[in-house]
Structure formats: C-alpha cells, structure tokens
Scaffold this motif. Structure first.
Motif, PDB file in Angstrom:
ATOM      1  N   PRO A   1       1.900  -6.990  -5.289  1.00 49.47           N
ATOM      2  CA  PRO A   1       3.175  -7.104  -4.581  1.00 49.47           C
ATOM      3  C   PRO A   1       3.446  -5.865  -3.733  1.00 49.47           C
ATOM      4  N   ALA A   2       4.086  -6.056  -2.584  1.00 52.30           N
ATOM      5  CA  ALA A   2       4.458  -4.925  -1.728  1.00 52.30           C
ATOM      6  C   ALA A   2       5.264  -3.915  -2.540  1.00 52.30           C
ATOM      7  N   GLY A   3       4.936  -2.648  -2.391  1.00 55.00           N
ATOM      8  CA  GLY A   3       5.631  -1.586  -3.113  1.00 55.00           C
ATOM      9  C   GLY A   3       5.080  -1.290  -4.485  1.00 55.00           C
ATOM     10  N   ALA A   4       4.030  -1.991  -4.910  1.00 49.90           N
ATOM     11  CA  ALA A   4       3.494  -1.797  -6.265  1.00 49.90           C
ATOM     12  C   ALA A   4       2.538  -0.611  -6.391  1.00 49.90           C
ATOM     13  N   VAL A   5       2.129  -0.026  -5.273  1.00 51.88           N
ATOM     14  CA  VAL A   5       1.244   1.143  -5.321  1.00 51.88           C
ATOM     15  C   VAL A   5       2.114   2.392  -5.368  1.00 51.88           C
ATOM     16  N   GLN A   6       1.999   3.138  -6.451  1.00 53.94           N
ATOM     17  CA  GLN A   6       2.752   4.379  -6.603  1.00 53.94           C
ATOM     18  C   GLN A   6       1.760   5.544  -6.588  1.00 53.94           C
ATOM     19  N   VAL A   7       1.845   6.372  -5.564  1.00 45.63           N
ATOM     20  CA  VAL A   7       0.966   7.539  -5.466  1.00 45.63           C
ATOM     21  C   VAL A   7       1.486   8.606  -6.421  1.00 45.63           C
ATOM     22  N   LEU A   8       0.611   9.078  -7.296  1.00 49.78           N
ATOM     23  CA  LEU A   8       0.976  10.066  -8.315  1.00 49.78           C
ATOM     24  C   LEU A   8       0.600  11.480  -7.907  1.00 49.78           C
ATOM     25  N   GLN A   9      -0.447  11.599  -7.103  1.00 43.30           N
ATOM     26  CA  GLN A   9      -0.974  12.921  -6.753  1.00 43.30           C
ATOM     27  C   GLN A   9      -1.595  12.853  -5.375  1.00 43.30           C
TER      28      GLN A   9
ATOM     29  N   VAL B   1      -1.519  -3.143  11.129  1.00 44.14           N
ATOM     30  CA  VAL B   1      -2.272  -3.049   9.885  1.00 44.14           C
ATOM     31  C   VAL B   1      -2.386  -1.574   9.533  1.00 44.14           C
ATOM     32  N   MET B   2      -2.251  -1.258   8.250  1.00 47.24           N
ATOM     33  CA  MET B   2      -2.396   0.108   7.781  1.00 47.24           C
ATOM     34  C   MET B   2      -3.499   0.150   6.735  1.00 47.24           C
ATOM     35  N   ARG B   3      -4.401   1.075   6.914  1.00 47.26           N
ATOM     36  CA  ARG B   3      -5.438   1.341   5.914  1.00 47.26           C
ATOM     37  C   ARG B   3      -5.325   2.808   5.525  1.00 47.26           C
ATOM     38  N   SER B   4      -5.382   3.087   4.234  1.00 44.25           N
ATOM     39  CA  SER B   4      -5.297   4.474   3.792  1.00 44.25           C
ATOM     40  C   SER B   4      -6.602   4.898   3.141  1.00 44.25           C
ATOM     41  N   PHE B   5      -6.813   6.194   3.200  1.00 41.99           N
ATOM     42  CA  PHE B   5      -8.037   6.765   2.641  1.00 41.99           C
ATOM     43  C   PHE B   5      -7.763   8.219   2.275  1.00 41.99           C
ATOM     44  N   CYS B   6      -8.619   8.782   1.451  1.00 42.93           N
ATOM     45  CA  CYS B   6      -8.472  10.190   1.079  1.00 42.93           C
ATOM     46  C   CYS B   6      -8.873  11.049   2.277  1.00 42.93           C
ATOM     47  N   PRO B   7      -8.018  12.017   2.665  1.00 41.05           N
ATOM     48  CA  PRO B   7      -8.355  12.868   3.794  1.00 41.05           C
ATOM     49  C   PRO B   7      -9.484  13.853   3.479  1.00 41.05           C
TER      50      PRO B   7
ATOM     51  N   PHE C   1      -5.992   1.896  -0.188  1.00 40.97           N
ATOM     52  CA  PHE C   1      -5.091   0.744  -0.151  1.00 40.97           C
ATOM     53  C   PHE C   1      -4.576   0.563   1.266  1.00 40.97           C
ATOM     54  N   GLY C   2      -3.862  -0.541   1.485  1.00 40.88           N
ATOM     55  CA  GLY C   2      -3.322  -0.813   2.812  1.00 40.88           C
ATOM     56  C   GLY C   2      -2.502  -2.075   2.808  1.00 40.88           C
ATOM     57  N   GLY C   3      -2.167  -2.529   4.000  1.00 30.93           N
ATOM     58  CA  GLY C   3      -1.369  -3.731   4.132  1.00 30.93           C
ATOM     59  C   GLY C   3      -1.113  -4.063   5.580  1.00 30.93           C
ATOM     60  N   SER C   4      -0.409  -5.164   5.792  1.00 30.39           N
ATOM     61  CA  SER C   4      -0.057  -5.618   7.134  1.00 30.39           C
ATOM     62  C   SER C   4       1.453  -5.672   7.267  1.00 30.39           C
ATOM     63  N   GLU C   5       1.937  -5.346   8.440  1.00 26.64           N
ATOM     64  CA  GLU C   5       3.360  -5.374   8.734  1.00 26.64           C
ATOM     65  C   GLU C   5       3.961  -6.730   8.362  1.00 26.64           C
ATOM     66  N   GLY C   6       5.029  -6.702   7.568  1.00 30.07           N
ATOM     67  CA  GLY C   6       5.744  -7.908   7.183  1.00 30.07           C
ATOM     68  C   GLY C   6       5.123  -8.686   6.040  1.00 30.07           C
ATOM     69  N   ALA C   7       3.961  -8.290   5.554  1.00 28.52           N
ATOM     70  CA  ALA C   7       3.316  -9.011   4.454  1.00 28.52           C
ATOM     71  C   ALA C   7       4.012  -8.675   3.129  1.00 28.52           C
TER      72      ALA C   7
END
Length: 145
Positions: free
Chosen positions: A55-63, A79-85, A92-98
């Motif tokens: 579900p949207a909002g279910a990813v909680q970044v801890l560190q 579309v947003m894709r995330s990665f470790c810098p 993780f990622g997602g699409s606008e409005g999804a």
C-alpha cells in the motif's frame, strides 16, 4: 490481488547492500510481481524486476536517505525509482497517483519472502528472460481489480 505469504510474522524489512539505507514495511504486501518492462530492464541492468506491491505509504525509511530518479512513464504519469546513493542498490518506487508502491525483492532482508503472483509486461521481455508459467502472465500491466 492475492496476498503474498511470508515465512515470518514480523514486519518485512530490508536495505541496500552497503547498509546505508534501511527500511521496514508498515503493512503487509498486497501481492508480488515480476515485471519485464523496459524501465525495469534498465534499472536492473537487463533482468526483470521482482517486487512486492505494498500500500502507498507503507515503506518507512529507518536509516539513511535513498536517492530518487523521477521521469515520465509510458502512461504519462511521473514514475519514481529510489536507490542507495552509495552502492546503487535499487530499493523502492511508485507511480504518481497509484495506491501502491513497489519494493524490490533483492533489497529485502529475507528475499524468500517474495513469491511472484503475476508476470507483467511480458511483451517487452527479451527472448532470454524467463517468464514463469506457474503464475498469470500479462503482455502489459495486470488488469485492475
């Protein structure tokens, strides 16, 4: 969508290869899918992407803080894709409005928690991608439930 079954009753958690970014899931996955679209091929280096759908909002970044890459998807939505810098691990990622986000199975502490329930965008799969024959396969995105 079918619910995934996991071996552990504790919340799912994960992070990147170097340990700079850690996250937990605050809700159980809605389902799990293997995606063969070109965007996933680019982000994985060629392979399909294996992801939990949460579900949207279910990813909680801890560190740490994941870096984001945003672009216009084929639907026209952002579309947003995330990665470790630091190490580049896709997270993780997602699409606008999804109403959901995707969590890359390879970033889970226990990748055995992933069991594909569908194969998506199989029409985009190169001949050398394995498309599982024991789950529903869709040439594009799965129909909405």
């Amino acid at each position: 969508m079918q619910e995934t079954s996991t071996r552990a009753s504790a919340p799912l958690a994960g992070g990147c290869q170097c340990g700079a970014v850690r996250y937990t899931l605050t809700a159980p996955p809605l389902t799990a899918a293997t995606c063969h679209c070109r965007d996933c091929q680019f982000s994985s280096g060629g392979a399909p992407a294996h992801a939990l759908i949460v579900p949207a909002g279910a990813v909680q970044v801890l560190q740490g803080e994941a870096r984001q890459y945003r672009y216009a998807g084929g639907s026209g939505r952002e579309v947003m894709r995330s990665f470790c810098p630091a190490c580049g691990t896709p997270l993780f990622g997602g699409s606008e409005g999804a109403p959901y986000e995707v969590v890359r199975a390879g970033s889970l502490d226990d990748p055995e928690a992933f069991r594909a329930r569908a194969s998506l965008w199989t029409a985009s799969a190169p001949s050398w991608h394995h498309v599982a024959d024991d789950v529903p396969a869709f040439p594009g995105n799965a129909p909405s439930a």
